[in-house]
Scaffold this motif. Structure first.
Motif, mmCIF file in Angstrom:
data_model
loop_
_atom_site.group_PDB
_atom_site.id
_atom_site.type_symbol
_atom_site.label_atom_id
_atom_site.label_comp_id
_atom_site.label_asym_id
_atom_site.label_seq_id
_atom_site.Cartn_x
_atom_site.Cartn_y
_atom_site.Cartn_z
ATOM 1 N N SER A 2 -6.972 51.519 38.174
ATOM 2 C CA SER A 2 -5.652 51.487 39.167
ATOM 3 C C SER A 2 -6.622 49.274 38.885
ATOM 4 N N ASP A 3 -7.165 49.473 39.026
ATOM 5 C CA ASP A 3 -7.750 47.682 39.320
ATOM 6 C C ASP A 3 -7.448 46.742 37.979
ATOM 7 N N THR A 4 -7.729 48.141 36.875
ATOM 8 C CA THR A 4 -7.505 46.592 35.104
ATOM 9 C C THR A 4 -6.066 47.328 35.754
ATOM 10 N N GLU A 5 -5.355 48.101 36.209
ATOM 11 C CA GLU A 5 -3.738 47.702 36.692
ATOM 12 C C GLU A 5 -3.440 46.639 37.150
ATOM 13 N N ASN A 6 -4.049 46.812 38.062
ATOM 14 C CA ASN A 6 -3.515 45.520 39.112
ATOM 15 C C ASN A 6 -3.429 43.890 38.293
ATOM 16 N N ILE A 7 -4.639 44.254 38.037
ATOM 17 C CA ILE A 7 -4.723 42.574 37.709
ATOM 18 C C ILE A 7 -3.052 41.704 36.339
ATOM 19 N N GLY A 8 -3.129 43.344 35.664
ATOM 20 C CA GLY A 8 -2.065 43.576 34.454
ATOM 21 C C GLY A 8 -0.678 42.991 35.271
ATOM 22 N N ILE A 9 -0.412 43.548 36.471
ATOM 23 C CA ILE A 9 0.189 43.465 37.336
ATOM 24 C C ILE A 9 0.715 42.089 37.519
ATOM 25 N N ALA A 10 -0.357 41.626 38.314
ATOM 26 C CA ALA A 10 -0.627 40.262 38.181
ATOM 27 C C ALA A 10 -0.908 39.422 37.342
ATOM 28 N N LEU A 11 -1.763 39.375 36.215
ATOM 29 C CA LEU A 11 -0.910 38.490 34.761
ATOM 30 C C LEU A 11 0.314 38.548 35.077
ATOM 31 N N HIS A 12 1.755 39.307 34.856
ATOM 32 C CA HIS A 12 3.062 39.785 34.189
ATOM 33 C C HIS A 12 3.501 39.123 35.200
ATOM 34 N N ASP A 13 3.183 39.186 36.977
ATOM 35 C CA ASP A 13 3.556 38.357 37.319
ATOM 36 C C ASP A 13 3.312 36.577 37.606
ATOM 37 N N GLY A 14 2.573 36.580 37.246
ATOM 38 C CA GLY A 14 1.435 34.640 37.612
ATOM 39 C C GLY A 14 0.532 34.475 36.981
ATOM 40 N N TRP A 15 0.061 33.793 37.368
ATOM 41 C CA TRP A 15 -1.857 33.422 37.094
ATOM 42 C C TRP A 15 -2.459 34.315 37.539
ATOM 43 N N VAL A 16 -4.066 34.422 36.624
ATOM 44 C CA VAL A 16 -4.463 35.044 37.982
ATOM 45 C C VAL A 16 -6.409 34.881 37.504
ATOM 46 N N ILE A 17 -7.072 34.501 38.299
ATOM 47 C CA ILE A 17 -8.381 33.638 38.597
ATOM 48 C C ILE A 17 -9.313 34.700 37.917
ATOM 49 N N THR A 18 -10.487 34.734 37.541
ATOM 50 C CA THR A 18 -11.204 36.034 37.717
ATOM 51 C C THR A 18 -12.518 34.448 36.935
ATOM 52 N N PHE A 19 -13.267 35.683 37.393
ATOM 53 C CA PHE A 19 -15.341 34.904 37.376
ATOM 54 C C PHE A 19 -16.123 36.500 36.270
ATOM 55 N N PRO A 20 -15.606 35.849 35.064
ATOM 56 C CA PRO A 20 -16.169 37.005 34.244
ATOM 57 C C PRO A 20 -17.880 37.005 34.435
ATOM 58 N N GLN A 21 -18.886 36.921 34.975
ATOM 59 C CA GLN A 21 -20.081 37.152 35.754
ATOM 60 C C GLN A 21 -19.793 38.220 36.631
ATOM 61 N N GLY A 22 -18.932 37.829 37.247
ATOM 62 C CA GLY A 22 -19.065 39.555 38.648
ATOM 63 C C GLY A 22 -20.264 38.653 39.833
ATOM 64 N N THR A 23 -20.498 37.576 39.672
ATOM 65 C CA THR A 23 -21.685 36.810 40.393
ATOM 66 C C THR A 23 -21.886 35.444 40.745
ATOM 67 N N THR A 24 -21.703 34.805 41.834
ATOM 68 C CA THR A 24 -22.593 33.553 41.997
ATOM 69 C C THR A 24 -23.956 32.857 41.678
ATOM 70 N N LYS A 25 -24.939 34.063 40.610
ATOM 71 C CA LYS A 25 -26.207 33.904 40.263
ATOM 72 C C LYS A 25 -25.760 33.058 38.458
ATOM 73 N N PRO A 26 -26.101 32.023 38.525
ATOM 74 C CA PRO A 26 -25.638 31.193 36.779
ATOM 75 C C PRO A 26 -26.212 32.431 36.055
ATOM 76 N N TRP A 27 -26.214 32.545 34.578
ATOM 77 C CA TRP A 27 -26.549 32.663 33.320
ATOM 78 C C TRP A 27 -26.484 33.908 33.502
ATOM 79 N N LYS A 28 -26.110 35.135 34.305
ATOM 80 C CA LYS A 28 -25.754 36.196 34.291
ATOM 81 C C LYS A 28 -24.685 36.528 32.717
ATOM 82 N N PRO A 29 -24.785 38.349 32.421
ATOM 83 C CA PRO A 29 -23.897 38.232 31.299
ATOM 84 C C PRO A 29 -21.809 38.422 32.005
#
Length: 267
Positions: A141-168
């Motif tokens: 449902s999380d993935t679906e909600n991101i899809g809904i947001a994209l369908h409606d507009g713009w989405v900002i994401t931080f793909p490392q999932g953390t504020t620490k640098p150099w994480k995968p």
């Protein structure tokens, strides 16, 4: 009718508009006053489609990064290139801007809950919960909600999932890109972790130069590029690929680690 209009998540547009206006006015001096925000590449913003745009960025604080992007995006849409001078651009903000954030973070107090109304797409972390390592499947449902947001507009994401640098980079971002085929715009930020505490609410130091570089959309072959290809593309684009560590002086890395240790005990 306008007062009753809602977005796909049931949030009233007029409430969201006033939250952005108020939060933007209160935060403006954090980027053009106490500290400065140097912007590069914002002319790209006004030429983007109105929907199905995914911004991918490195991450330095919970909230200050996103708030700065709201400023820059709206300023650019109102004709200001690489500038957030005159906060009047927030009078008619773009309302279909969303950002991906951990559910745990957005439930951590009154202010995060208010900011969540302004555009958060809350997701459950699959690798960490309440400060402990976990291993759980992706909530569909999380993935679906991101899809809904994209369908409606713009989405900002931080793909490392953390504020620490150099994480995968988390592969979930690549899966979303493969599934929804958005325009993917990389952003590289710096200076925020020196300006603010980890949450991005308290000003830690003044006179800091913050930077935001908005790059051209990535050239992605949605059908043939693999998940690993897209992950690597993002790593290079937001300057978080391990190879970047080889060109950063050891002294700078040591300072970064010392700063992270200091920030660890802020809360």
């Amino acid at each position: 009718m306008g007062l009753l209009k809602t977005n796909p998540f049931g949030h009233y547009d007029f409430i969201k508009k006033w939250l952005i206006r108020i939060a933007g006015s209160l935060s403006h001096r954090r980027y053009r006053g106490f500290n400065a925000l140097q912007i590069e590449g914002s002319e790209i913003i006004k030429d983007l489609p109105d929907t199905n745009v995914l911004f991918v960025s490195n991450h330095q604080t919970y909230f200050a990064d996103v708030v700065a992007m709201f400023h820059v995006f709206n300023a650019s849409l109102s004709g200001r290139v690489d500038s957030i001078k005159n906060v009047g651009y927030l009078w008619q903000p773009k309302l279909n801007i969303y950002y991906v954030a951990a559910s745990e973070t957005m439930r951590s107090g009154i202010l995060p809950r208010i900011m969540a109304y302004a555009g958060a797409v809350s997701v459950s972390r699959t690798w960490r919960s309440k400060g402990k390592e976990v291993d759980r499947p992706v909530n569909l449902s999380d993935t679906e909600n991101i899809g809904i947001a994209l369908h409606d507009g713009w989405v900002i994401t931080f793909p490392q999932g953390t504020t620490k640098p150099w994480k995968p980079i988390r592969k979930g971002t690549a899966h979303i890109i493969k599934q929804y085929k958005p325009v993917v715009v990389p952003i590289v930020i710096d200076g925020f972790r020196r300006s603010f505490d980890k949450k991005g609410i308290r000003i830690k130091k003044r006179g800091i130069l913050q930077t935001m570089e908005i790059k051209k959309p990535l050239d992605i072959d949605y059908e043939n590029d693999s998940i690993e290809d897209i992950v690597e593309m993002i790593e290079y684009a937001i300057e978080q690929h391990p190879s970047f560590l080889k060109v950063i002086p050891h002294e700078e890395l040591q300072k970064e680690e010392e700063l992270n240790q200091t920030r660890r005990w802020d809360y």
